[in-house]
Enzyme design. Structure first.
Site, short mmCIF file in Angstrom:
data_model
loop_
_atom_site.label_atom_id
_atom_site.label_comp_id
_atom_site.label_asym_id
_atom_site.label_seq_id
_atom_site.Cartn_x
_atom_site.Cartn_y
_atom_site.Cartn_z
N GLY A 68 21.44 41.68 24.59
CA GLY A 68 20.88 41.17 25.84
C GLY A 68 21.99 40.72 26.77
O GLY A 68 23.02 41.36 26.90
N ARG A 69 21.79 39.56 27.41
CA ARG A 69 22.75 39.11 28.43
C ARG A 69 24.10 38.69 27.86
O ARG A 69 25.06 38.53 28.61
CB ARG A 69 22.15 37.93 29.18
CG ARG A 69 20.84 38.31 29.81
CD ARG A 69 20.56 37.57 31.10
NE ARG A 69 19.31 38.08 31.61
CZ ARG A 69 18.19 37.37 31.65
NH1 ARG A 69 18.19 36.11 31.29
NH2 ARG A 69 17.08 37.92 32.06
N ASP A 156 30.59 34.60 16.45
CA ASP A 156 29.79 34.52 17.67
C ASP A 156 30.60 35.18 18.79
O ASP A 156 31.84 35.14 18.76
CB ASP A 156 29.58 33.06 18.09
CG ASP A 156 28.34 32.43 17.48
OD1 ASP A 156 27.81 32.98 16.51
OD2 ASP A 156 27.92 31.38 18.00
N ALA A 179 33.80 21.76 14.93
CA ALA A 179 34.63 20.88 15.76
C ALA A 179 33.93 19.55 16.08
O ALA A 179 34.58 18.52 16.19
CB ALA A 179 34.98 21.61 17.07
N THR A 190 24.19 17.53 10.65
CA THR A 190 22.84 17.97 10.98
C THR A 190 22.36 19.08 10.04
O THR A 190 22.01 20.18 10.47
CB THR A 190 22.74 18.43 12.44
OG1 THR A 190 23.77 19.42 12.68
CG2 THR A 190 22.97 17.28 13.40
N GLU A 246 22.80 28.84 10.75
CA GLU A 246 23.84 27.86 10.39
C GLU A 246 23.36 26.92 9.28
O GLU A 246 24.15 26.55 8.40
CB GLU A 246 24.24 27.04 11.62
CG GLU A 246 25.38 26.08 11.36
CD GLU A 246 25.99 25.61 12.66
OE1 GLU A 246 26.95 26.25 13.12
OE2 GLU A 246 25.49 24.62 13.23
N TYR A 290 22.95 28.50 28.77
CA TYR A 290 21.77 28.92 28.03
C TYR A 290 20.58 29.24 28.93
O TYR A 290 19.78 30.10 28.61
CB TYR A 290 21.35 27.81 27.06
CG TYR A 290 22.31 27.61 25.91
CD1 TYR A 290 22.86 28.69 25.22
CD2 TYR A 290 22.64 26.33 25.49
CE1 TYR A 290 23.73 28.50 24.16
CE2 TYR A 290 23.51 26.13 24.42
CZ TYR A 290 24.05 27.21 23.76
OH TYR A 290 24.89 27.01 22.72
#
Ligand code: UDP
Ligand code: MN
Length: 296
Positions: A68-69, A156, A179, A190, A246, A290
């Site tokens: 995509g973009r 990525d 990082a 997380t 992730e 985003y």
């Protein structure tokens, strides 16, 4: 001392590090408790690693997705910068996954380097584009990479190389310290904390960043297969891990410790600002817009 001990424990990467005289650094953690090296600037002599890998005939596959973009926004800079900095001197094959092969930028590659593209379909949710990379990578390792390359590194696309990302980063199973988390206490990591997800974990060793991982083709195949299975099981159970692929990568790395860990120099976010332990930046986060990138 850590390096010598780990050599004794027969971690293959560590015995190489011992023979190439990998050093410690006083201001940062340079070894995990399972005796894998954490690679920081100043610990290694780049020439020794390059010579060793050249004489062993190591070759590297780099996988990157530009769907995509993301293609127009990032791929050109990513590839151009990786030509300058990624595994310079070793044979490198780029595996570019895209839904629009006709839009691929024209990149002049150095000798020993080549590019293959693989057409993928565009999932409508960005979360699925990101997660389904695990499946595509494991498929292409099976059909192609394992016949041609010793190592695989998966990236990525929204990042730019700015310094050496070299053969010192190669190892059997390689993970990157995120990082934003490497200096935080573990309770702030997380991880996915939903017991219904396959990625569920209460606590772990580090918070790894899925924007960069790698290893021997065998290890990366095992990792991508396991993560894909976890993702599909979650879908059947109608759950999605907090940080998608992730979260599954972090769970996998908890159960299968990496043999080599990269410091956040290998994927730095300049928005963090000055940190005395970051002596060089090798790969930087590109700006993330985003709102335009992820709108359907
Ligand atoms: N990606 C893509 N098209 C999309 C969404 C994701 O090509 O529509 C790929 C791209 O390589 C991107 C990666 O999946 O870098 C992970 O997504 P993103 O970088 O947006 O995730 P974040 O860095 O925010 O975790
Ligand atoms: Mn990203």
């Amino acid at each position: 001392k850590c390096i010598l001990e780990s050599a004794k424990m027969l971690n293959l990467d560590s015995s190489v590090d011992a023979s190439l005289n990998l050093q410690s650094r006083p201001d940062v953690q340079t070894c995990t408790y399972w005796k894998a090296a954490i690679i920081w600037e100043g610990m290694f002599d780049p020439r020794l690693y390059d010579d060793m890998h050249k004489s062993k005939g190591s070759s590297v596959a780099l996988t990157v997705f530009a769907v995509g973009r993301y293609l127009d926004a990032y791929l050109h800079k990513f590839l151009n910068s990786s030509e300058q900095h990624f595994m310079v001197g070793l044979p490198v094959t780029y595996y570019v996954f895209t839904d629009m092969p006709e839009m691929l930028p024209d990149i002049k590659l150095s000798p020993l380097r080549s590019l293959k593209f693989i057409k993928v379909k565009k999932n409508s949710r960005w979360q699925d584009v990101s997660m389904m990379r695990m499946k595509s990578i494991s498929d292409v390792i099976e059909s192609d990479i394992r016949h041609h390359c010793t190592y695989v590194f998966c990236f990525d696309v929204d990042q730019v190389f700015t310094g050496r990302f070299g053969s010192e980063a190669l190892g059997d199973s390689v993970a990157l310290l995120h990082a934003h988390y490497y200096h935080l206490p573990k309770h702030l990591y997380t991880y996915d904390r939903n017991p219904n997800s396959k990625a569920y974990m209460e606590t772990g060793d580090f918070y790894y960043h899925a924007a960069v991982f790698g290893g021997s083709w065998k290890s990366v195949k095992a990792l991508t297969e396991a993560c894909y299975q976890g993702i599909m099981e979650d879908k059947q159970n109608n759950v999605e891990a907090l940080w998608h692929d992730e979260s599954h990568l972090n769970k996998y790395m908890l159960l299968h410790k990496p043999s080599r860990v990269l410091s956040p120099e290998y994927c730095w976010d300049t928005n963090i600002g000055y940190r005395s332990d970051i002596q060089v930046t090798r790969l930087l986060w590109a700006p993330k817009h985003y709102d335009t990138l992820r709108s359907p």
